[in-house]
Design an enzyme around this catalytic site. Structure first.
Site, mmCIF file in Angstrom:
data_model
loop_
_atom_site.group_PDB
_atom_site.id
_atom_site.type_symbol
_atom_site.label_atom_id
_atom_site.label_comp_id
_atom_site.label_asym_id
_atom_site.label_seq_id
_atom_site.Cartn_x
_atom_site.Cartn_y
_atom_site.Cartn_z
ATOM 1 N N VAL A 38 30.961 7.907 -19.097
ATOM 2 C CA VAL A 38 30.229 6.516 -18.631
ATOM 3 C C VAL A 38 30.020 5.949 -17.627
ATOM 4 O O VAL A 38 29.217 5.661 -16.837
ATOM 5 C CB VAL A 38 30.533 5.621 -19.661
ATOM 6 C CG1 VAL A 38 29.816 4.080 -19.649
ATOM 7 C CG2 VAL A 38 30.190 5.881 -21.189
ATOM 8 N N CYS B 175 32.673 10.071 -28.853
ATOM 9 C CA CYS B 175 32.402 8.712 -29.463
ATOM 10 C C CYS B 175 32.431 8.322 -30.763
ATOM 11 O O CYS B 175 33.293 7.581 -31.377
ATOM 12 C CB CYS B 175 31.130 8.382 -28.810
ATOM 13 S SG CYS B 175 31.110 8.002 -27.203
HETATM 14 C C1 UDX Z 1 26.753 9.096 -29.133
HETATM 15 C C2 UDX Z 1 25.658 8.217 -29.143
HETATM 16 O O1 UDX Z 1 24.519 8.878 -29.671
HETATM 17 C C3 UDX Z 1 25.542 7.330 -28.042
HETATM 18 O O2 UDX Z 1 24.682 6.062 -28.118
HETATM 19 C C4 UDX Z 1 26.993 6.765 -27.721
HETATM 20 O O3 UDX Z 1 26.906 6.226 -26.246
HETATM 21 C C5 UDX Z 1 28.100 7.789 -27.419
HETATM 22 O O4 UDX Z 1 28.223 8.520 -28.713
HETATM 23 P P1 UDX Z 1 27.174 11.709 -28.022
HETATM 24 O O5 UDX Z 1 28.510 11.746 -28.462
HETATM 25 O O6 UDX Z 1 26.673 12.021 -26.553
HETATM 26 O O7 UDX Z 1 26.321 10.203 -28.150
HETATM 27 O O8 UDX Z 1 26.290 12.484 -29.116
HETATM 28 P P2 UDX Z 1 25.033 12.428 -30.071
HETATM 29 O O9 UDX Z 1 23.903 13.130 -29.482
HETATM 30 O O10 UDX Z 1 24.981 11.097 -30.604
HETATM 31 O O11 UDX Z 1 25.953 13.474 -31.389
HETATM 32 C C6 UDX Z 1 26.920 13.236 -31.870
HETATM 33 C C7 UDX Z 1 27.311 14.209 -32.896
HETATM 34 O O12 UDX Z 1 26.517 13.861 -34.065
HETATM 35 C C8 UDX Z 1 27.306 15.540 -32.617
HETATM 36 O O13 UDX Z 1 28.250 16.425 -33.038
HETATM 37 C C9 UDX Z 1 25.791 16.000 -33.171
HETATM 38 O O14 UDX Z 1 25.923 17.368 -33.289
HETATM 39 C C10 UDX Z 1 26.003 15.136 -34.179
HETATM 40 N N1 UDX Z 1 24.480 15.207 -34.781
HETATM 41 C C11 UDX Z 1 23.709 14.191 -34.215
HETATM 42 C C12 UDX Z 1 24.273 15.850 -36.216
HETATM 43 O O15 UDX Z 1 25.020 16.336 -36.920
HETATM 44 N N2 UDX Z 1 23.025 15.401 -36.808
HETATM 45 C C13 UDX Z 1 22.240 14.462 -36.065
HETATM 46 O O16 UDX Z 1 21.057 14.283 -36.582
HETATM 47 C C14 UDX Z 1 22.480 13.922 -34.975
#
Ligand code: UDX
Length: 471
Positions: free
Chosen positions: A15, A283
């Site tokens: 971040v 996160c």
């Molecule tokens: C997340 C939030 O989206 C972001 O706004 C915040 O600031 C930080 O946390 P990030 O951790 O980078 O971001 O990943 P993200 O793209 O949100 O995916 C998180 C997890 O969910 C991943 O393991 C991804 O594979 C999973 N996921 C995401 C799913 O299983 N299905 C989905 O439809 C979307």
């Protein structure tokens, strides 16, 4: 032309570093502070420690001009009017966020305040952190006149962090007086006025001069809650669709169709409705636990979040069972694994469901050859190569002579593999896709035994599980 501010950003993790580089990109002077000397010297030399699109280009563009790196928080505080705190808030044993880094930084900043400063919390923190920071600063003898504390949560996703910052859905600023509001609104003015998007070098994305990001001004407490509630809501959406995927398997329906049908309702929206092996990353797991803890502390029963977490662990267990049902026994079986990162487009393996699953398969006696386009080096630090675990140079090498191929991360590269080559490379043409990357019918046409999440074909698994129970 908006005014140029000098901003100190404390903490150069995901971040902090992205925010710092992006603030330089929109015209400010930025001093990036970190107590890790080797990281500071790496960044000063132009090396980017994380895998993030546009970050190397933007760092090269602004390094030695409008962005500098240092370990000296005292000097950085003195030179800047705005100090953005973006240090880590790891999960403590109780599930709550460990705020000791925020506390330590607040005390250090306090000792350097001699004129007005705006301290901005950007780390994901529980509600009331703002008040604690104010208290810490006052305890260090700084008068209330000389500082404000604001909350400015960051919603960037790994892999698309720079574009998420510069083309935000919304910018949230939580302030308790107009003095702080004026300062914070001013630093985002190049984005909110749309002027940034006029530049020929602007990072491309969804926002433009005629459609700049909206800025939402709230109280500090509301901004703190917005961040936790947003992440918890997204995690809930994922857990929801994951349970629906189990229902689809039981009923013989396709979760992709169901997800599309739900997501086209404007009130629900199509994003974060992709069934898989559960969410991971730095996160969601941490923030859902922290938000649950916040609720508990405030006397609110947020049992829904416990369910979200439970479903997420169950989803990994179900995938494990799915693999077992396809292979019957594990000991000595060779598995090709595609994907180690917690999602596609990043080298981050924190809380990656892929890593957990690999550890379980190894424990069961499997022999694994794994490949990931970006996350292999990081994975080797937690799962070093051994007699039963090796790292392949490409997906085909991972698949060579394997009893089954597992897809654990949604990298686009995997969706584009040469399926015929994959078929003859595998010992048995079994693909177990934890991310629904492939078209089911096409995989079957190409002769694969193809299992995925919440799609027909999974019934085979049910039968297999039943037959496993036969004497
Ligand atoms: C997340 C939030 O989206 C972001 O706004 C915040 O600031 C930080 O946390 P990030 O951790 O980078 O971001 O990943 P993200 O793209 O949100 O995916 C998180 C997890 O969910 C991943 O393991 C991804 O594979 C999973 N996921 C995401 C799913 O299983 N299905 C989905 O439809 C979307």
């Amino acid at each position: 032309m908006s005014e140029k501010s000098t901003i100190a950003v404390v903490g150069s993790g995901y971040v902090g570093l992205v925010a710092a580089v992006c603030f330089a990109e929109i015209g400010h002077n930025v001093i990036c502070v970190d107590n890790d000397e080797s990281k500071v010297s790496q960044l000063s030399d132009g090396e980017v420690p994380i895998f993030e699109e546009y970050l190397p280009e933007l760092l090269a563009r602004h390094r030695n001009k409008s962005i500098a790196f240092t370990t000296d928080l005292h000097a950085a505080t003195q030179k800047s009017q705005i100090i953005i705190v973006a240090v880590g808030t790891p999960q403590s044993q109780t599930g709550s966020a460990d705020l000791s880094y925020v506390d330590a930084v607040a005390s250090q900043i306090a000792r350097s305040i001699t004129e007005y400063k705006l301290i901005v919390e950007k780390s994901t923190v529980p509600v009331y952190t703002n008040e604690w920071i104010s208290r810490v600063i006052e305890r260090n003898g700084v008068s209330r006149e000389l500082f404000d504390v604001a909350s400015n949560p960051e919603f960037l996703r790994e892999g698309t962090a720079v574009a998420d910052f510069l083309h935000a859905d919304r910018i949230v600023i939580g302030v308790d007086n107009e003095r702080a509001g004026n300062v914070l609104r001013a630093i985002y003015e190049p984005l909110t006025s749309g002027s940034y998007y006029q530049s020929a070098d602007a990072v491309p994305g969804s926002r433009s001069t005629i459609d700049p990001p909206p800025l939402l001004q709230t109280s500090t407490k509301a901004a703190e809650l917005i961040k936790h509630a947003s992440n918890a809501f997204l995690a809930m959406k994922i857990s929801f669709i994951n349970v629906v995927s189990t229902l689809c398997e039981a009923a013989g329906a396709d979760v992709e169709e169901v997800s599309k049908g739900i997501g086209t309702d404007g009130r629900i929206g199509p994003k974060f409705l992709k069934a898989g092996i559960g969410y991971g990353g730095s996160c969601f797991p941490k923030d859902v636990a922290a938000f649950r803890y916040v609720a508990e502390q405030l006397g609110v029963d947020f049992g829904l979040l416990r369910e979200v977490e439970k479903i997420n662990s169950e989803q990994k267990r179900r995938f494990f069972q799915k693999v077992r049902s396809a292979l019957w026994t594990f000991r000595g079986k060779k598995l090709g694994v595609l994907g180690l990162a917690f999602k596609g487009g990043t080298d981050d393996i924190r809380e990656s469901p892929a890593i957990d699953l690999i550890a379980q398969f190894l424990k069961e006696g499997c022999i694994i050859s794994a490949y990931d386009p970006a996350a292999m080096e990081r994975t080797k630090q937690v799962l070093p190569p051994s007699g039963t675990l090796s790292y392949a140079k490409d997906p085909y090498e991972a698949a060579r002579d394997a009893d089954a191929l597992l897809v654990l991360t949604e990298w686009q590269e995997f969706a584009e593999l040469d399926l015929d080559r994959l078929h003859y490379t595998l010992r048995y043409p079994i693909v177990i896709d934890g991310r629904n990357l492939f078209d089911r019918e096409m995989m079957v046409r190409r002769g694969f035994t193809y299992l995925s999440i919440g799609r027909p074909g999974a019934t085979q698994v049910k039968n297999a599980v039943l037959s496993n129970r036969l004497p």
